[in-house]
Write a protein that holds these residues in place. Sequence first.
Motif, PDB file in Angstrom:
ATOM      1  N   ARG A 163       0.817  -1.215   0.000  1.00 20.60           N
ATOM      2  CA  ARG A 163       0.000   0.000   0.000  1.00 20.60           C
ATOM      3  C   ARG A 163       0.850   1.263   0.000  1.00 20.60           C
ATOM      4  O   ARG A 163       0.568   2.213  -0.724  1.00 20.60           O
ATOM      5  CB  ARG A 163      -0.941  -0.025   1.213  1.00 20.60           C
ATOM      6  N   ASN A 180      -4.628  -0.720  -3.632  1.00 17.66           N
ATOM      7  CA  ASN A 180      -4.150  -1.694  -2.661  1.00 17.66           C
ATOM      8  C   ASN A 180      -3.927  -3.026  -3.385  1.00 17.66           C
ATOM      9  O   ASN A 180      -4.728  -3.943  -3.299  1.00 17.66           O
ATOM     10  CB  ASN A 180      -5.192  -1.850  -1.536  1.00 17.66           C
ATOM     11  N   THR A 183      -4.116  -6.656  -1.750  1.00 14.67           N
ATOM     12  CA  THR A 183      -5.352  -7.133  -1.116  1.00 14.67           C
ATOM     13  C   THR A 183      -6.410  -7.445  -2.169  1.00 14.67           C
ATOM     14  O   THR A 183      -7.526  -7.802  -1.835  1.00 14.67           O
ATOM     15  CB  THR A 183      -5.926  -6.110  -0.111  1.00 14.67           C
ATOM     16  N   ARG A 185      -7.531  -9.948  -5.050  1.00 17.60           N
ATOM     17  CA  ARG A 185      -7.225 -11.359  -5.350  1.00 17.60           C
ATOM     18  C   ARG A 185      -6.622 -11.533  -6.740  1.00 17.60           C
ATOM     19  O   ARG A 185      -5.671 -12.288  -6.921  1.00 17.60           O
ATOM     20  CB  ARG A 185      -8.490 -12.201  -5.199  1.00 17.60           C
ATOM     21  N   THR A 268       2.943 -12.312  -0.645  1.00 18.16           N
ATOM     22  CA  THR A 268       1.501 -12.242  -0.328  1.00 18.16           C
ATOM     23  C   THR A 268       1.105 -13.009   0.930  1.00 18.16           C
ATOM     24  O   THR A 268      -0.018 -12.849   1.411  1.00 18.16           O
ATOM     25  CB  THR A 268       0.665 -12.825  -1.480  1.00 18.16           C
ATOM     26  N   GLY A 269       1.981 -13.858   1.440  1.00 18.10           N
ATOM     27  CA  GLY A 269       1.628 -14.672   2.608  1.00 18.10           C
ATOM     28  C   GLY A 269       0.530 -15.674   2.281  1.00 18.10           C
ATOM     29  O   GLY A 269      -0.086 -16.253   3.176  1.00 18.10           O
ATOM     30  N   GLY A 270       0.254 -15.868   0.998  1.00 17.27           N
ATOM     31  CA  GLY A 270      -0.816 -16.797   0.604  1.00 17.27           C
ATOM     32  C   GLY A 270      -2.138 -16.085   0.375  1.00 17.27           C
ATOM     33  O   GLY A 270      -3.091 -16.665  -0.120  1.00 17.27           O
ATOM     34  N   GLY A 271      -2.197 -14.814   0.786  1.00 16.22           N
ATOM     35  CA  GLY A 271      -3.438 -14.071   0.654  1.00 16.22           C
ATOM     36  C   GLY A 271      -3.544 -13.357  -0.676  1.00 16.22           C
ATOM     37  O   GLY A 271      -2.684 -13.561  -1.534  1.00 16.22           O
ATOM     38  N   PRO A 272      -4.547 -12.551  -0.866  1.00 18.37           N
ATOM     39  CA  PRO A 272      -5.695 -12.279   0.014  1.00 18.37           C
ATOM     40  C   PRO A 272      -6.554 -13.533   0.222  1.00 18.37           C
ATOM     41  O   PRO A 272      -6.775 -14.253  -0.759  1.00 18.37           O
ATOM     42  CB  PRO A 272      -6.491 -11.236  -0.748  1.00 18.37           C
ATOM     43  N   GLY A 273      -6.978 -13.725   1.452  1.00 19.44           N
ATOM     44  CA  GLY A 273      -7.692 -14.963   1.774  1.00 19.44           C
ATOM     45  C   GLY A 273      -6.745 -16.115   1.573  1.00 19.44           C
ATOM     46  O   GLY A 273      -5.731 -16.217   2.252  1.00 19.44           O
ATOM     47  N   THR A 274      -7.070 -16.965   0.605  1.00 22.76           N
ATOM     48  CA  THR A 274      -6.157 -18.073   0.281  1.00 22.76           C
ATOM     49  C   THR A 274      -5.842 -18.067  -1.213  1.00 22.76           C
ATOM     50  O   THR A 274      -5.453 -19.089  -1.768  1.00 22.76           O
ATOM     51  CB  THR A 274      -6.806 -19.412   0.648  1.00 22.76           C
ATOM     52  N   SER A 275      -6.024 -16.905  -1.864  1.00 25.41           N
ATOM     53  CA  SER A 275      -5.965 -16.899  -3.332  1.00 25.41           C
ATOM     54  C   SER A 275      -4.567 -17.130  -3.903  1.00 25.41           C
ATOM     55  O   SER A 275      -4.436 -17.462  -5.066  1.00 25.41           O
ATOM     56  CB  SER A 275      -6.558 -15.606  -3.886  1.00 25.41           C
TER      57      SER A 275
END
Lengths: 326, 424
Positions: A163, A180, A183, A185, A268-275
């Motif tokens: 961001r 952003n 965040t 997907r 991404t840490g695996g995010g947003p969500g799990t995408s």
Amino acid sequence: MGAVLAAPAGLLAHLFDAPMRLWQRIAGRGGMIAFFLAPNMAIFGLFVIVPLGLNVAYALSGGTALFLPQRSYVGAANFERLLTCGDHMDPATCRDDLFWIAVWNTVRFVGLQVVVLVGVAMVTALILNGKIRARGFWRAVFFFPVLLSPVVVGLIWKWIFQRQGLLNWVMVELGMDPVNWLTDRTWAFLFSVGISVWAHAGFYALILLAGLQAIPRDIYEAAEMDRTSPGRAFRRITLPLLWPNLLVVIVLALIRAVQVFDEVYVLTGGGPGTSTMYLTQYIYETGFASSLRNPGVAAAASLLMGGVLVVLTIAQLGLTRWRDRQ
Amino acid sequence: MKQAYLRGTVIAAALGFASTALAAEEVRIMWYSDGNEGEVVADLLKRFEEQNPDITVALDNVSYQVVKEQLPITLEAGGGPDIARVTDLKALADHWLDLTPYLADKAYWDQNYGEQADWLRPDGSDAITGFMTQITLTGGFANKTLFDQAGVALPAAGSSWDQWVEAAQQVATSQQLPAAFAMDRSGHRMSAPIINFGANYIGADGMPAPVDAGVRDYVGKLVGWTEGGQNLKDVWVSAAGASYRAAAEDFINAQVPLYFSGSWQIGNFSAKIGDNFDWVAIGNPCGPKSCSGIPGGAGLVAVKYTQHPEAVAKVMDYLASEPVMREFTQRTLFIPSNAAVRAAGDLEYVTTDPQVQPALDAFNADVKNITPEANALPAWKWATAYYTALVTRTGQAMAGEMSLEDAFARMDSDIAEQVAQAAQ
């Protein structure tokens, strides 16, 4: 320098000569082969076969304990948990939905990343094979990302896309609204593909470049005399003669794409969500990172992933042999 | 000649044995810091080493993520440090050493740390495994400067979550901030408001209860606030699974006017915010049922795989002693865990920051609001299972991957899987 080293090397060879001859007389030719292979096989066994056996044992065990003797035998329960689905195409109907989300994310990632990666590597190799200025410099530029640690790659791009990152700073300076990126997907998925291509394309371009340079120039000269268009020359000369290298690139890229983890995890840490949660991250999170570890399920998932990689490798060997026979 | 050689060999061997016997025992401590406590404890341990030359203490300062993700694996493998500073107190309690036989004065420990001893030991045990380095309480912080600049009054004590979010949103709009508030991506953090919305995680049999109306109501609100842009999306949506993400940096950089975390941030804010802006602790915004925070803290525990239990106990006795804990608390700006220090009430916090004491007072005042449901969580075996399911599924709902109803159903099934796995 060579002469200095030759004396001790000769002495060493002389020292081993008698015992080796004796061993050959006792063990025969086969024994000698086994003798020379033994150190390598011991290392391979210790670091590949034994861990593989342990992985199978963990996959068949349950509980939260880490030590195998403290774990209970549960048979195929871990595989059953992973594979039980109402509809395998819809992770929401699966008992372990996160595993299937990771599987389909990986399939999508592999499908897009391998195509883009091979395309970019091919174009790069063709450009670097041409008569351009400072060719050595450009080769180094394209190869440089390959030398970077995946964590560094992830961090560099995170600083650009986050961001308060570089990209948004530039956009704000140009009078645009910041976005952003990480965040969203779709953007997060596309960036995970993009940075992976950026990080690895140089390596595959180098393989293709080696193949391009091995194609005799006179074939192109003959084609040019026949007024063959560059496009046709690419299709009829370059592609067929580059095929062995291309095949290696495709299979290596496929295998590496299935194993994708570090740079995307940092970005991404695996995010947003799990995408952008891919299979390796699922295994890591399930087996190690989560507060509630499940080594059995993680081991089962890694065996399933290993199975896919074995299939891909066999396909590569089959394709290579088929091509050789043509 | 031969005799002289023999004599020399014997003397050398004897000296060797003697030096081995005199060599200091090494005690390794794995330590993470929220603020300056790593420096403070290093200083205190230096004094310990001067007083106890037979023991050397190696302090390994690591990130919180290492303690959370790597230490449990090492412990499961029968390894790890001799002492560790942890927050996963109960779930890992099987790995802690019962210090009772090695302690200088067991009664002192019972008296001063007995209240939280259950948090640090397996259910039904009376072992003394360590002590809390500080007591913490979840709670919020507001950037008073931003509120003042926006001309929005800080909601009064006892205000609800809705009132706080509404006020913070006015500030965010006025000051063109990315969001009204941020909350750490943590099941522990989100559990405080969930309990204030009437939830109780613990069933009548002590096992996890199905998610109830309290969970549904607050998680529904939190997801709505995330979709609406009031909750800073980055923190929650930037990771998958139960990964922890702190939002402290966003508050420190004045990106959000309201931040929900806990009392352990006070030292961190004092060090990093300084006089950049005024901030205040606001306690716990209320839900329909209560205004409670969740108590907790970091515990310093002895690991049962240590080779030097006596030396470990000596270090623990020293660190847990009243003067040392008093100094530690004063310099780290924590709420004291030692009962005698707390009872004396004469702490002089080492800070020139005028915002620290009122913040600590606010948290201390909030202690009276802790409900039995919240107070039970630090010592409840299944708290981690509940927190993990809450974060994982709430994160997915926030990212728009699943409906709230599906998220609640998955929370229940995830917790049931964990209970079943533990029974295997």
